[in-house]
Design a protein around this motif. Structure first.
Motif, PDB file in Angstrom:
ATOM      1  N   ILE A 193       0.841  -1.199   0.000  1.00 43.55           N
ATOM      2  CA  ILE A 193       0.000   0.000   0.000  1.00 43.55           C
ATOM      3  C   ILE A 193       0.871   1.242   0.000  1.00 43.55           C
ATOM      4  O   ILE A 193       1.960   1.234   0.548  1.00 43.55           O
ATOM      5  CB  ILE A 193      -0.951   0.038   1.208  1.00 43.55           C
ATOM      6  N   LEU A 194       0.361   2.285  -0.636  1.00 42.50           N
ATOM      7  CA  LEU A 194       1.076   3.552  -0.683  1.00 42.50           C
ATOM      8  C   LEU A 194       0.076   4.688  -0.782  1.00 42.50           C
ATOM      9  O   LEU A 194      -0.877   4.615  -1.524  1.00 42.50           O
ATOM     10  CB  LEU A 194       2.008   3.604  -1.893  1.00 42.50           C
ATOM     11  N   ALA A 195       0.296   5.757  -0.030  1.00 41.43           N
ATOM     12  CA  ALA A 195      -0.532   6.955  -0.139  1.00 41.43           C
ATOM     13  C   ALA A 195       0.335   8.074  -0.692  1.00 41.43           C
ATOM     14  O   ALA A 195       1.532   8.110  -0.477  1.00 41.43           O
ATOM     15  CB  ALA A 195      -1.083   7.347   1.229  1.00 41.43           C
ATOM     16  N   GLY A 196      -0.245   9.004  -1.401  1.00 40.63           N
ATOM     17  CA  GLY A 196       0.491  10.115  -1.984  1.00 40.63           C
ATOM     18  C   GLY A 196       0.126  10.275  -3.439  1.00 40.63           C
ATOM     19  O   GLY A 196      -0.760   9.618  -3.938  1.00 40.63           O
ATOM     20  N   ASN A 197       0.839  11.151  -4.120  1.00 39.51           N
ATOM     21  CA  ASN A 197       0.598  11.320  -5.547  1.00 39.51           C
ATOM     22  C   ASN A 197       1.914  11.441  -6.281  1.00 39.51           C
ATOM     23  O   ASN A 197       2.973  11.458  -5.692  1.00 39.51           O
ATOM     24  CB  ASN A 197      -0.326  12.518  -5.816  1.00 39.51           C
ATOM     25  N   VAL A 198       1.850  11.543  -7.616  1.00 44.96           N
ATOM     26  CA  VAL A 198       3.056  11.522  -8.435  1.00 44.96           C
ATOM     27  C   VAL A 198       3.934  12.747  -8.194  1.00 44.96           C
ATOM     28  O   VAL A 198       5.121  12.728  -8.467  1.00 44.96           O
ATOM     29  CB  VAL A 198       2.677  11.353  -9.928  1.00 44.96           C
ATOM     30  N   PHE A 199       3.373  13.814  -7.653  1.00 40.88           N
ATOM     31  CA  PHE A 199       4.146  15.017  -7.396  1.00 40.88           C
ATOM     32  C   PHE A 199       4.769  15.021  -6.010  1.00 40.88           C
ATOM     33  O   PHE A 199       5.599  15.849  -5.707  1.00 40.88           O
ATOM     34  CB  PHE A 199       3.261  16.258  -7.587  1.00 40.88           C
ATOM     35  N   VAL A 223       4.134   3.617 -11.263  1.00 42.39           N
ATOM     36  CA  VAL A 223       3.276   4.803 -11.277  1.00 42.39           C
ATOM     37  C   VAL A 223       1.893   4.300 -11.670  1.00 42.39           C
ATOM     38  O   VAL A 223       1.745   3.597 -12.677  1.00 42.39           O
ATOM     39  CB  VAL A 223       3.778   5.859 -12.281  1.00 42.39           C
ATOM     40  N   TYR A 224       0.877   4.640 -10.867  1.00 45.00           N
ATOM     41  CA  TYR A 224      -0.470   4.152 -11.141  1.00 45.00           C
ATOM     42  C   TYR A 224      -1.510   5.187 -10.746  1.00 45.00           C
ATOM     43  O   TYR A 224      -1.218   6.120 -10.011  1.00 45.00           O
ATOM     44  CB  TYR A 224      -0.722   2.838 -10.403  1.00 45.00           C
ATOM     45  N   GLU A 225      -2.722   4.998 -11.264  1.00 45.33           N
ATOM     46  CA  GLU A 225      -3.862   5.813 -10.867  1.00 45.33           C
ATOM     47  C   GLU A 225      -4.785   4.958 -10.017  1.00 45.33           C
ATOM     48  O   GLU A 225      -5.011   3.787 -10.327  1.00 45.33           O
ATOM     49  CB  GLU A 225      -4.629   6.325 -12.090  1.00 45.33           C
ATOM     50  N   ASP A 226      -5.318   5.556  -8.952  1.00 44.89           N
ATOM     51  CA  ASP A 226      -6.268   4.831  -8.115  1.00 44.89           C
ATOM     52  C   ASP A 226      -7.682   4.988  -8.665  1.00 44.89           C
ATOM     53  O   ASP A 226      -7.891   5.609  -9.717  1.00 44.89           O
ATOM     54  CB  ASP A 226      -6.162   5.262  -6.649  1.00 44.89           C
ATOM     55  N   SER A 227      -8.665   4.423  -7.982  1.00 41.20           N
ATOM     56  CA  SER A 227     -10.044   4.463  -8.463  1.00 41.20           C
ATOM     57  C   SER A 227     -10.644   5.863  -8.451  1.00 41.20           C
ATOM     58  O   SER A 227     -11.717   6.087  -9.008  1.00 41.20           O
ATOM     59  CB  SER A 227     -10.912   3.520  -7.634  1.00 41.20           C
ATOM     60  N   HIS A 228      -9.952   6.825  -7.834  1.00 40.46           N
ATOM     61  CA  HIS A 228     -10.405   8.218  -7.809  1.00 40.46           C
ATOM     62  C   HIS A 228      -9.664   9.077  -8.836  1.00 40.46           C
ATOM     63  O   HIS A 228      -9.851  10.289  -8.883  1.00 40.46           O
ATOM     64  CB  HIS A 228     -10.223   8.826  -6.417  1.00 40.46           C
ATOM     65  N   GLY A 229      -8.786   8.449  -9.642  1.00 42.38           N
ATOM     66  CA  GLY A 229      -8.054   9.164 -10.679  1.00 42.38           C
ATOM     67  C   GLY A 229      -6.795   9.856 -10.198  1.00 42.38           C
ATOM     68  O   GLY A 229      -6.150  10.568 -10.961  1.00 42.38           O
ATOM     69  N   GLN A 230      -6.406   9.662  -8.943  1.00 43.54           N
ATOM     70  CA  GLN A 230      -5.184  10.281  -8.423  1.00 43.54           C
ATOM     71  C   GLN A 230      -3.991   9.385  -8.734  1.00 43.54           C
ATOM     72  O   GLN A 230      -4.070   8.163  -8.621  1.00 43.54           O
ATOM     73  CB  GLN A 230      -5.279  10.504  -6.923  1.00 43.54           C
ATOM     74  N   ARG A 231      -2.872  10.020  -9.110  1.00 46.67           N
ATOM     75  CA  ARG A 231      -1.650   9.270  -9.410  1.00 46.67           C
ATOM     76  C   ARG A 231      -0.833   9.048  -8.150  1.00 46.67           C
ATOM     77  O   ARG A 231      -0.753   9.911  -7.288  1.00 46.67           O
ATOM     78  CB  ARG A 231      -0.805   9.998 -10.446  1.00 46.67           C
ATOM     79  N   HIS A 232      -0.214   7.860  -8.093  1.00 44.27           N
ATOM     80  CA  HIS A 232       0.633   7.462  -6.978  1.00 44.27           C
ATOM     81  C   HIS A 232       1.903   6.835  -7.532  1.00 44.27           C
ATOM     82  O   HIS A 232       1.922   6.341  -8.656  1.00 44.27           O
ATOM     83  CB  HIS A 232      -0.073   6.424  -6.093  1.00 44.27           C
ATOM     84  N   VAL A 233       2.958   6.851  -6.740  1.00 43.87           N
ATOM     85  CA  VAL A 233       4.205   6.178  -7.073  1.00 43.87           C
ATOM     86  C   VAL A 233       4.518   5.208  -5.942  1.00 43.87           C
ATOM     87  O   VAL A 233       4.651   5.612  -4.792  1.00 43.87           O
ATOM     88  CB  VAL A 233       5.375   7.175  -7.241  1.00 43.87           C
ATOM     89  N   THR A 288       7.888   4.108   0.064  1.00 47.15           N
ATOM     90  CA  THR A 288       8.045   2.671  -0.036  1.00 47.15           C
ATOM     91  C   THR A 288       6.763   1.991   0.423  1.00 47.15           C
ATOM     92  O   THR A 288       6.189   2.355   1.434  1.00 47.15           O
ATOM     93  CB  THR A 288       9.223   2.197   0.838  1.00 47.15           C
ATOM     94  N   VAL A 289       6.313   1.019  -0.362  1.00 50.65           N
ATOM     95  CA  VAL A 289       5.075   0.320  -0.032  1.00 50.65           C
ATOM     96  C   VAL A 289       5.290  -0.628   1.136  1.00 50.65           C
ATOM     97  O   VAL A 289       6.403  -1.051   1.419  1.00 50.65           O
ATOM     98  CB  VAL A 289       4.521  -0.453  -1.247  1.00 50.65           C
ATOM     99  N   GLN A 290       4.208  -0.956   1.817  1.00 57.16           N
ATOM    100  CA  GLN A 290       4.251  -1.881   2.936  1.00 57.16           C
ATOM    101  C   GLN A 290       3.433  -3.112   2.573  1.00 57.16           C
ATOM    102  O   GLN A 290       2.375  -2.999   1.953  1.00 57.16           O
ATOM    103  CB  GLN A 290       3.685  -1.220   4.190  1.00 57.16           C
ATOM    104  N   THR A 291       3.909  -4.262   2.970  1.00 59.56           N
ATOM    105  CA  THR A 291       3.184  -5.486   2.655  1.00 59.56           C
ATOM    106  C   THR A 291       1.965  -5.643   3.551  1.00 59.56           C
ATOM    107  O   THR A 291       1.887  -5.072   4.631  1.00 59.56           O
ATOM    108  CB  THR A 291       4.094  -6.719   2.832  1.00 59.56           C
TER     109      THR A 291
END
Length: 75
Positions: A11-17, A52-62, A22-25
C-alpha cells in the motif's frame, strides 16, 4: 507475476508530485490503471522497482518496492 503479487500485498498513499514512498506489505493497493513500471528483465539480484499508477479516484501514486531481478543467468 512477482511484481503483481508484490503490488497486491502493498500500500502507498500520496501522488506523483509528492515524494515516492516505499510500499508496505499486507494491504492491497487501489490500482485502477498502471501508468508505468520499472523493467527488471536485465537486472540481477535485489533491485528497486517503481510503479506509477492511478487509483479508483483518478489520483496518481508512485509505489516503490524491491524484487529479485529476472536477468540473472544460470542454470
Amino acid at each position: 507475476m512477482k511484481t503483481f503479487i508484490a503490488l497486491t500485498l502493498a500500500i502507498l498513499a500520496g501522488n506523483v508530485f509528492a515524494a515516492t514512498e516505499t510500499v508496505q506489505t499486507g494491504v492491497p493497493l487501489d490500482i485502477a490503471k498502471t501508468i508505468s513500471i520499472t523493467d527488471t528483465s536485465a537486472a540481477c539480484g535485489i533491485v528497486p522497482v517503481e510503479v506509477v499508477y492511478e487509483d479508483s479516484h483518478g489520483q496518481r501514486h508512485v509505489a516503490t518496492y524491491s524484487v529479485l531481478g529476472d536477468g540473472c543467468g544460470g542454470d
